[in-house]
Motif scaffolding. Structure first.
Motif, PDB file in Angstrom:
ATOM      1  N   GLU A 230       0.718   0.852   9.571  1.00  0.00           N
ATOM      2  CA  GLU A 230       1.874   1.360   8.972  1.00  0.00           C
ATOM      3  C   GLU A 230       1.053   2.289   7.620  1.00  0.00           C
ATOM      4  O   GLU A 230       1.760   2.984   7.099  1.00  0.00           O
ATOM      5  N   CYS A 231       0.078   1.692   7.237  1.00  0.00           N
ATOM      6  CA  CYS A 231      -0.748   2.628   6.020  1.00  0.00           C
ATOM      7  C   CYS A 231      -1.330   3.551   6.424  1.00  0.00           C
ATOM      8  O   CYS A 231      -1.778   3.896   7.739  1.00  0.00           O
ATOM      9  N   LEU A 232      -1.668   4.387   5.364  1.00  0.00           N
ATOM     10  CA  LEU A 232      -2.791   5.493   5.890  1.00  0.00           C
ATOM     11  C   LEU A 232      -3.844   5.558   4.777  1.00  0.00           C
ATOM     12  O   LEU A 232      -3.471   5.275   3.601  1.00  0.00           O
ATOM     13  N   VAL A 233      -5.194   5.781   5.089  1.00  0.00           N
ATOM     14  CA  VAL A 233      -6.119   5.851   4.311  1.00  0.00           C
ATOM     15  C   VAL A 233      -6.741   7.266   4.317  1.00  0.00           C
ATOM     16  O   VAL A 233      -7.008   7.669   5.292  1.00  0.00           O
ATOM     17  N   VAL A 234      -6.712   8.108   3.029  1.00  0.00           N
ATOM     18  CA  VAL A 234      -7.558   9.049   3.062  1.00  0.00           C
ATOM     19  C   VAL A 234      -8.800   8.816   2.309  1.00  0.00           C
ATOM     20  O   VAL A 234      -8.789   8.281   1.214  1.00  0.00           O
ATOM     21  N   ALA A 235     -10.084   9.294   2.784  1.00  0.00           N
ATOM     22  CA  ALA A 235     -11.182   8.778   2.054  1.00  0.00           C
ATOM     23  C   ALA A 235     -12.142  10.151   2.095  1.00  0.00           C
ATOM     24  O   ALA A 235     -11.893  11.171   2.989  1.00  0.00           O
TER      25      ALA A 235
ATOM     26  N   ALA B 255       0.164  -5.835   3.142  1.00  0.00           N
ATOM     27  CA  ALA B 255       0.919  -6.170   4.036  1.00  0.00           C
ATOM     28  C   ALA B 255       2.358  -6.022   3.772  1.00  0.00           C
ATOM     29  O   ALA B 255       2.895  -6.504   2.925  1.00  0.00           O
ATOM     30  N   GLY B 256       2.948  -5.338   4.780  1.00  0.00           N
ATOM     31  CA  GLY B 256       4.355  -5.178   4.878  1.00  0.00           C
ATOM     32  C   GLY B 256       4.611  -4.119   3.920  1.00  0.00           C
ATOM     33  O   GLY B 256       5.876  -3.603   4.043  1.00  0.00           O
ATOM     34  N   ARG B 257       3.841  -3.311   3.586  1.00  0.00           N
ATOM     35  CA  ARG B 257       4.056  -2.189   2.608  1.00  0.00           C
ATOM     36  C   ARG B 257       3.640  -0.928   3.672  1.00  0.00           C
ATOM     37  O   ARG B 257       2.785  -0.995   4.265  1.00  0.00           O
ATOM     38  N   ARG B 258       4.393   0.557   3.221  1.00  0.00           N
ATOM     39  CA  ARG B 258       4.090   1.746   3.652  1.00  0.00           C
ATOM     40  C   ARG B 258       3.263   2.413   2.715  1.00  0.00           C
ATOM     41  O   ARG B 258       4.097   3.204   1.778  1.00  0.00           O
TER      42      ARG B 258
ATOM     43  N   ASP C 273       6.231   3.331  -0.447  1.00  0.00           N
ATOM     44  CA  ASP C 273       5.635   2.303  -1.393  1.00  0.00           C
ATOM     45  C   ASP C 273       4.443   2.783  -2.162  1.00  0.00           C
ATOM     46  O   ASP C 273       3.625   2.158  -2.977  1.00  0.00           O
ATOM     47  N   GLY C 274       4.348   4.381  -2.273  1.00  0.00           N
ATOM     48  CA  GLY C 274       3.512   4.895  -3.105  1.00  0.00           C
ATOM     49  C   GLY C 274       2.304   5.210  -2.622  1.00  0.00           C
ATOM     50  O   GLY C 274       1.754   4.968  -1.449  1.00  0.00           O
TER      51      GLY C 274
END
Length: 673
Positions: free
Chosen positions: A155-160, A129-132, A79-80
């Motif tokens: 399911e998401c990932l955060v890079v900070a 919600a519901g996105r990767r 999902d970008g």
């Protein structure tokens, strides 16, 4: 940068061949993704995404490392990628509300105008919600900027990236960066300075890398400087850098980058050095040739050439058609400007930049006017560099620079010393956005701009402008369902209009207060305020507005079930439209009289009135209105049991609507209400 870029998998920001070293850190970060979190160890399913934190000082390459990691991981997130910078070039924190709006824009989710932080961040979490998705939050000041934006799914990932730890976000281990290892630092230096120079004197190259503390930003500056001077060796720059005296305010941590910058800056020609210093004023840290030209008072072509030279030296980066001041250099530029340029000169440069921006915005809007109009004639007198070839080109210019223009407006208002220019800039930006995007689509941005105008008006005691800003904000509040907020602002606008002795603002605010009470279902107060507005219009002899207000009173009385008062009001509206010669208005008002008569249980009178309304609509040549009235007649006849007559009227309506998709909507007020 204030903008947010949505990057698809195919367009993930990864600069091949420009990343060096940090393999150990990359391996550690990738391993951290699959590491068991606190929820997992406690036997619970994770409800929040993993947050990977890269901590380091400006210039350490933390954003580059994060960009490389994001590029490597992008394929795992169909999902970008969403990217946002959380710090302004001046070092200030970007409000969470603004970041949330930008993320929603990147996701294609409408953000309600005037919505608060909690509502906007909730919309961000719902959209994710519901996105990767992979979320890249660059240069966070603290956990309060990051935590509200975290999705509620694992399911998401955060890079900070940040200067230090994000205390308050659980289960985050920072990957802390120091300098590059010697081999990678020398390789980076050679990428800019040329491999031959490094090959003939590798020991000196290692020494120079140590002098720079392995900081990528410092190495890029010195490598760019060497690239521009092919006759000098690495030993030359190393010796000159060693001879550069230390500054008392430079700490050990920032000294390598500060010394490298002072060295490169000291070799610039005086005009170029002045342009570089003044780029500290560039809104959002982004500039183009026009910005630099206005700041320095030089030609656009000379400014563009200088900016391109700065890119080669590593002093600027390119971002599309714009030039970006690296975040690590922004405070150094500002310190130089404050120490070397007089305050009056800085203010003059800022004024020139704002004036240039105003003229470009005026040109951007004027290109949409018809040929031969006053605006187009005025546009023809501008220099060629300030004109757009056509409306699509102007719209694209506005789209690409919108974050910069909004930042420019905010900075101009915050400055407080150029309020006249700031007001002109905001007004020009409002007109340009409304023209090219439409008032509805640009409502969130317009809301922020009206708030800026309100701030200036209150600071300067400008009652007329305060009233206008409050009315605009209240209208946007009303459109988004915040009726009570709108009511408060309409009342404040009424006070400001009275203070300014502005009859238009006073009348408009009075009527709008009535409209807000009508929306809230408070019929008595709505009638009271509409009555006050009506008295004001009658005193000034404004017959069209008087007729419209009679219609609004008639609508409120109808809602309240006071059919006698409603009929009197609508008949007064009919009389007003008749005096004006407004045949469509007269027909619509008569149709409302017929509606009220039907509600009051007088169907025969309703039929006669509606038939009269049909005749006036016919005289006005309004076929859609005629069709709608025929349909109303048919409905009334059906209720009276005359099906044959009802079919005749429906047939008449169908013939009138043969070339239309839908019937005309009869309204009790004018379209502008």
């Amino acid at each position: 940068m204030d903008s947010v870029d949505r990057v698809t998998v195919a367009k993930a920001s990864r600069t091949a061949g420009q990343f060096f070293g940090r393999q150990r850190e990359l391996k550690s970060l990738r391993a951290d993704i699959g590491r068991a979190g606190l929820d997992t160890m406690a036997g619970r399913k994770g409800t929040r995404p993993r947050v990977l934190l890269i901590a380091g000082r400006p210039g350490s390459g933390r954003s580059a490392l994060a960009g490389e990691l994001v590029g490597q991981l992008a394929g795992d997130y169909p999902d970008g990628v969403l990217r946002a910078r959380l710090t302004t070039p001046g070092g200030g924190r970007v409000p969470v509300e603004r970041t949330a709006r930008e993320l929603l824009g990147a996701l294609g989710v409408p953000a309600p105008a005037g919505a608060g932080e909690d509502e906007l961040t909730e919309l961000v979490r719902e959209a994710l919600a519901g996105r990767r998705t992979l979320l890249f939050l660059d240069d966070a000041v603290d956990a309060e900027q990051v935590d509200p934006l975290l999705p509620d799914i694992s399911e998401c990932l955060v890079v900070a990236t940040s200067t230090g730890p994000l205390t308050g976000i659980p289960d985050v281990r920072p990957c802390t960066l120091g300098g590059l290892d010697t081999g990678s630092a020398v390789e980076l230096l050679g990428r800019f300075a040329g491999a031959v120079r490094i090959t003939v004197d590798p020991r000196t190259a290692e020494t120079l890398a140590e002098e720079c503390g392995g900081q990528p930003a410092a190495l890029v500056l010195l490598g760019g400087w060497l690239a521009a001077r092919p006759m000098l060796s690495v030993a030359d720059v190393t010796q000159q850098l060693r001879n550069l005296p230390d500054e008392a305010e430079e700490t050990e941590a920032v000294r390598p980058l500060a010394r490298a910058f002072r060295f490169v800056y000291g070799t610039l020609p005086q005009p170029a050095a002045r342009i570089l210093r003044l780029l500290a004023l560039a809104p959002a840290g982004l500039a183009d040739a026009h910005t630099a030209s206005a700041l320095a008072g030089c030609s656009v072509s000379a400014a563009r050439s200088t900016l391109e030279d700065f890119v080669a030296l590593g002093l600027l980066r390119t971002r599309g058609e714009l030039f970006e001041v690296p975040g690590c250099l922004a405070p150094l530029l500002r310190a130089l400007m404050e120490s070397q340029d007089r305050a009056a000169e800085v203010q003059l440069a800022r004024a020139r930049m704002l004036e240039r921006t105003v003229r470009l915005l005026q040109s951007c809007r004027a290109i949409t006017d018809p040929e031969g109009s006053a605006a187009r004639r005025k546009l023809a007198g501008l220099p060629r560099t300030l004109r757009f070839p056509n409306a699509p080109a102007a719209a694209e210019w506005l789209r690409l620079r919108e974050p910069v223009l909004l930042a420019s407006a905010r900075l101009a208002v915050e400055d407080g010393e150029l309020d006249t220019l700031a007001r002109r800039l905001v007004a020009a930006l409002v007109r340009a956005l409304s023209t090219h995007r439409g008032a509805e689509a640009a409502a969130p941005e317009l809301y922020g701009l009206h708030q800026l105008v309100l701030g200036v008006a209150e600071r300067r005691g400008l009652h007329r402008e305060r009233a206008a800003a409050l009315l605009n904000l209240a209208d946007l509040d009303a459109r988004t369902g915040r009726t009570r907020d709108a009511l408060t602002r309409y009342r404040a606008a009424l006070d400001a209009g009275r203070a300014a002795n502005d009859p238009y603002a006073t009348g408009r605010a009075t009527e709008s207060v009535g409209g807000a009470y009508q929306e809230l279902g408070d019929w008595q107060r709505a009638c009271d305020w509409y009555g006050r507005a009506l008295s004001q219009r009658q005193a000034r002899g404004e017959l069209a507005d008087e007729s419209r207000l009679y219609g609004r009173l008639g609508s409120v009385h109808t809602y309240a079930g006071r059919y006698g008062e409603a009929l009197r009001s609508w008949r007064a509206a009919v009389a007003g439209y008749r005096r004006l010669g407004d045949l469509p208005g007269q027909a619509r008002a008569l149709s409302e009289v017929a509606r009220v008569q039907e509600y009051a249980g007088r169907p025969e009178e309703s039929l006669r009135t509606c038939t009269e309304a049909v005749e006036w609509a016919r005289r006005a040549g309004d076929e859609r209105l005629q069709a709608a009235l025929h349909l109303r007649l048919a409905d009334t006849l059906e209720r009276l049991g005359d099906s044959a007559a009802a079919r005749l009227h429906r047939g008449s309506a169908e013939r009138l609507l043969a070339d239309s998709r839908s019937a005309y909507e009869i309204r009790g007020v004018s379209a502008e209400d």
